[in-house]
Design an enzyme around this catalytic site. Structure first.
Site, short mmCIF file in Angstrom:
data_model
loop_
_atom_site.label_atom_id
_atom_site.label_comp_id
_atom_site.label_asym_id
_atom_site.label_seq_id
_atom_site.Cartn_x
_atom_site.Cartn_y
_atom_site.Cartn_z
N LYS A 1 29.29 -8.14 -0.81
CA LYS A 1 27.75 -7.60 -0.69
C LYS A 1 27.28 -6.95 0.56
O LYS A 1 27.65 -7.75 1.47
CB LYS A 1 27.12 -8.85 -0.90
CG LYS A 1 27.23 -9.70 -2.34
CD LYS A 1 26.08 -10.87 -2.52
CE LYS A 1 26.31 -11.64 -3.54
NZ LYS A 1 25.53 -11.10 -5.14
N ARG B 1 30.03 -16.48 -13.71
CA ARG B 1 30.26 -16.54 -15.15
C ARG B 1 31.76 -17.35 -15.21
O ARG B 1 32.15 -17.87 -16.36
CB ARG B 1 30.25 -15.47 -15.75
CG ARG B 1 31.10 -14.10 -15.29
CD ARG B 1 30.57 -12.89 -15.61
NE ARG B 1 29.47 -12.67 -15.10
CZ ARG B 1 28.50 -11.48 -15.34
NH1 ARG B 1 28.89 -10.65 -16.28
NH2 ARG B 1 27.24 -11.22 -14.48
#
Length: 460
Positions: free
Chosen positions: A239, A313
């Site tokens: 990120k 997820r």
């Protein structure tokens, strides 16, 4: 205490919580000098306004503004905004409100007593309130304590809130309420067939783990699964700094289910509760999982990794697969999962997904009743092809950037095949600027709505 009501029988001063249209009717009930004082102060009962009433011994009470209906629609927990402005004393509400509205205001009062003072000294409000007669004060205090636990966990920085510390918080809660707990850690995850939890967490020096807590011996079965990514660098798809700044809150799903579990157990709800928390740190070193890797999940489904920053997820998938092997009556997952949910609905309104439309309606009604906003998004079947890359069963990060919250929910649903009733919440877990009863920082979302809906969802 900031998160509890004053002891019954304590001498108290009145607070009149009033709307502008009720102002004159309230003023005529006051001592004429107090009414004249309020008029002279220009008090108009605007939302969150306060006027202290004089008396022979100092302050004799207070007028607090609810605001007009349009203002009230834009502002929750108005009484919480007033608390910090009140001088130290014990107060009582001298206003009749409908039950739901009263509970909202009383929770606002309790929530406004929360301070996170672990690293810097902060002063909690000193004003106290008597719970009105007929109110279930113990229930409201329990909800406030569950919310405070969620906030504390999210607010704690990642250097002090890694997978081990998240496990410790769950163990402390289990001990408090006599729950059973089991933890699978490090390479034990491979032996226990939790390959994706291990893959996401293996690059960190802080071992990944799966926390499994159980409570209750009878009643319907409820399983809560919370994403516990204690810090998310994005992995090899690192990120940028601006996106990494709030990643201590990426365990907000775990924090929220822990807070909800505290409420459920403290209220002794007649159900069987299971809490699953995959706790990891998504870090970077030579052992980090890579883009284009294909992982085999506990369910047996293969997953192509097209972005290592879509790791939440993955860890949820293994935990959901485990839960699905002994299907509960209702399964709920909570996660700070997608930026797409924030783009769609902003920080205040988490979307949720439900496989049962009746469950969705019950939850939506409870959400409105307890002022815990949620909004249903669909498991949109035509988007299933977006998570099917061809080379593997599933794609963890479909290209194109569209419908990100929905495709993430569809991905998770693939791991819940034996449990007919499954709900997923894509929360933010953070209040970006101070609001009444919600300081800037970690915040619970959805837990109170779920708690309110459980009696009807599970026929308790």
């Amino acid at each position: 205490m900031p998160l509890s009501f004053a002891k019954p029988g304590t001498s108290s001063l009145p607070i009149y919580l009033i709307a502008p249209e009720e102002l004159e009717a309230t003023l005529v009930r006051l001592d004429p000098a107090q009414a004249e004082w309020a008029r002279a102060q220009g008090f108009n009962a605007g939302v969150g306004t306060l006027c202290l009433l004089p008396g022979p011994d100092g302050i004799a009470g207070a007028l607090a503004g609810l605001g007009r209906s349009q203002e009230r629609a834009r502002q929750r927990f108005i009484l919480g905004a007033v608390r910090a402005k009140l001088p130290k004393a014990t107060y009582r509400l001298e206003t009749e409100l409908a039950d739901d509205a009263l509970d909202e205001q009383l929770l606002g009062w309790l929530f406004s007593g929360y301070v996170f003072d672990v690293y810097a000294q902060k002063n909690a409000p000193e004003a106290e309130l008597l719970a009105p007669e007929g109110v279930d004060a113990a229930r409201l205090e329990t909800i406030a304590l569950g919310e405070a636990l969620t906030r504390d966990l999210i607010n704690t920085p990642a250097n002090d809130m890694g997978p081990a510390e998240l496990e410790f918080a769950a163990r402390a809660l289990a001990k408090e309420h006599g729950a059973e707990i089991a933890v699978t850690t490090g390479t034990e995850l491979l032996d226990g067939n939790f390959p994706m939890i291990h893959a996401v967490g293996r690059a960190s020096p802080r071992d990944p783990r799966l926390v499994d807590m159980r409570w209750g011996k009878s009643g319907p079965k409820l399983t809560l699964v919370g994403k516990g990514v204690c810090f998310d660098t994005g992995g090899l798809n690192l990120k940028p700094g601006a996106s990494m700044g709030l990643m201590k809150k990426d365990m907000g799903g775990a924090a929220t289910v822990i807070g909800l579990a505290k409420m459920i157990m403290a209220l002794d709800l007649p159900l069987q509760l299971r809490v699953l928390i995959p706790a990891v740190e998504n870090a970077v070193d030579g052992s980090a999982f890579r883009p284009q890797d294909i992982l085999t999940s506990r369910k047996g489904l293969t997953v192509e990794i097209n972005n290592t920053d879509a790791e939440g997820r993955l860890v949820l998938a293994d935990a959901l697969a485990l839960a699905d092997e002994t299907p509960p009556d209702l399964m709920i997952s909570m996660a700070t999962l997608t930026g797409a949910a924030r783009v769609a609905l902003g920080p205040d309104v988490p979307p949720f997904f439900a496989t049962d439309m009746r469950d969705a309606a019950i939850l939506s009604q409870a959400s409105a009743k307890v002022a815990d906003p949620l909004w249903q998004l669909p498991y949109w079947e035509p988007y299933e092809t977006m998570i099917e890359p061809g080379i593997a069963d599933l794609d963890n990060a479909p290209s194109g950037g569209m419908a990100g919250a929905i495709t993430a929910a569809l991905f998770l649903r693939r791991f819940v095949t034996e449990t007919p009733r499954y709900m997923h919440f894509d929360i933010y877990g953070w209040c970006p600027s101070p609001l009444p009863a919600r300081p800037k920082g970690g915040v619970g979302q959805g837990a109170r709505a779920i708690l309110a809906a459980l009696p009807e969802l599970l026929k308790l």
